[in-house]
Design a protein around this motif. Structure first.
Motif, PDB file in Angstrom:
ATOM      1  N   LEU A  51       1.215  -1.321  -0.098  1.00 32.60           N
ATOM      2  CA  LEU A  51       0.136   0.008  -0.193  1.00 32.60           C
ATOM      3  C   LEU A  51       0.856   0.748  -0.038  1.00 32.60           C
ATOM      4  O   LEU A  51       0.792   2.064  -0.476  1.00 32.60           O
ATOM      5  N   LEU A  52       1.865   1.499   0.847  1.00 31.53           N
ATOM      6  CA  LEU A  52       2.593   2.589   0.872  1.00 31.53           C
ATOM      7  C   LEU A  52       3.504   2.829  -1.181  1.00 31.53           C
ATOM      8  O   LEU A  52       3.502   3.664  -0.934  1.00 31.53           O
TER       9      LEU A  52
ATOM     10  N   MET B 165       5.375   6.056  -1.844  1.00 29.41           N
ATOM     11  CA  MET B 165       6.521   5.963  -0.889  1.00 29.41           C
ATOM     12  C   MET B 165       8.125   4.813  -2.264  1.00 29.41           C
ATOM     13  O   MET B 165       7.358   4.055  -2.790  1.00 29.41           O
ATOM     14  N   SER B 166       8.659   5.964  -1.803  1.00 23.71           N
ATOM     15  CA  SER B 166      10.227   5.355  -2.693  1.00 23.71           C
ATOM     16  C   SER B 166      10.798   3.902  -1.952  1.00 23.71           C
ATOM     17  O   SER B 166       9.846   3.130  -0.633  1.00 23.71           O
ATOM     18  N   ASN B 167      11.540   3.247  -2.685  1.00 19.70           N
ATOM     19  CA  ASN B 167      11.822   2.134  -1.992  1.00 19.70           C
ATOM     20  C   ASN B 167      12.243   2.051  -0.854  1.00 19.70           C
ATOM     21  O   ASN B 167      12.315   1.523   0.221  1.00 19.70           O
TER      22      ASN B 167
ATOM     23  N   PHE C 103      11.109   2.435   6.447  1.00 27.32           N
ATOM     24  CA  PHE C 103       9.157   1.653   7.057  1.00 27.32           C
ATOM     25  C   PHE C 103       9.945  -0.325   7.774  1.00 27.32           C
ATOM     26  O   PHE C 103       8.848   0.253   9.009  1.00 27.32           O
ATOM     27  N   CYS C 104      10.309  -0.887   7.419  1.00 22.95           N
ATOM     28  CA  CYS C 104      10.378  -2.283   7.758  1.00 22.95           C
ATOM     29  C   CYS C 104      11.398  -1.546   9.117  1.00 22.95           C
ATOM     30  O   CYS C 104      10.746  -2.412   9.324  1.00 22.95           O
TER      31      CYS C 104
ATOM     32  N   ARG D 274       7.084  -5.304  -4.478  1.00 22.61           N
ATOM     33  CA  ARG D 274       7.094  -4.671  -5.407  1.00 22.61           C
ATOM     34  C   ARG D 274       6.611  -5.456  -6.733  1.00 22.61           C
ATOM     35  O   ARG D 274       6.610  -5.387  -8.160  1.00 22.61           O
ATOM     36  N   LYS D 275       7.313  -6.849  -6.715  1.00 20.53           N
ATOM     37  CA  LYS D 275       6.827  -8.113  -7.428  1.00 20.53           C
ATOM     38  C   LYS D 275       5.504  -8.173  -7.304  1.00 20.53           C
ATOM     39  O   LYS D 275       4.633  -8.741  -8.356  1.00 20.53           O
ATOM     40  N   ARG D 276       4.956  -8.403  -6.378  1.00 19.22           N
ATOM     41  CA  ARG D 276       3.654  -8.273  -5.897  1.00 19.22           C
ATOM     42  C   ARG D 276       2.826  -7.581  -6.661  1.00 19.22           C
ATOM     43  O   ARG D 276       1.654  -7.379  -7.583  1.00 19.22           O
TER      44      ARG D 276
END
Length: 157
Positions: free
Chosen positions: A12-13, A18-20, A26-27, A45-47
């Protein structure tokens, strides 16, 4: 926060712009190690890329996920008009209004073998650069390669 909830939150971010790097941050704030944060963002990103049946630089996937999120929020808030608009836009984005006869008709495209060879040639040049996961579509590899060229001022060299 469960690992799956964290992954969903990162998706969602990312789809909200939101940038990588910020997503990795955040993680980290959620107690993840740096390598695990990178892995979570890469999976997200893959999802996003796979979310749509199309492979146009993650943008279709982002758009689909955003519209589905807008639809869900609209329905939860009893805003039927906005939900209907989101569903119409999603249908339009996915070409669900296309003439069914055109979709069932087999394409007799004499250029298809030529285009296939061109894509195979591009794959042969791009995949060895290892700019993205080999499972990503060739278009994503090309987009990343173009971004690297622009970032390093190599355009026009």
């Amino acid at each position: 926060m469960t690992p799956q909830t964290l992954k969903d939150r990162v998706i969602l971010l990312l789809i909200n712009g939101m940038s990588n790097e910020a997503a990795e941050g955040f993680c980290a704030q959620q107690g993840q190690a740096a390598d695990q944060a990178r892995s979570i963002v890469a999976e997200a990103r893959k999802r996003i890329t796979v979310a749509a049946d199309y492979t146009r630089d993650e943008q279709i996937g982002k758009a689909v996920m955003r519209l589905e999120d807008l639809y869900a929020k609209s329905m939860a808030g009893q805003d039927i008009r906005t939900a209907l608009q989101a569903q119409r836009e999603l249908n339009r984005l996915l070409s669900l209004y296309a003439d069914a006869r055109r979709l069932d008709a087999p394409e007799d495209d004499a250029e298809a073998p030529v285009l296939r060879r061109q894509v195979d040639l591009l794959s042969a040049y791009l995949l060895p650069l290892k700019l993205a996961d080999p499972a990503y579509p060739v278009e994503e590899h090309a987009r990343i390669a173009a971004e690297v060229i622009r970032l390093h001022g190599l355009a026009g060299v």
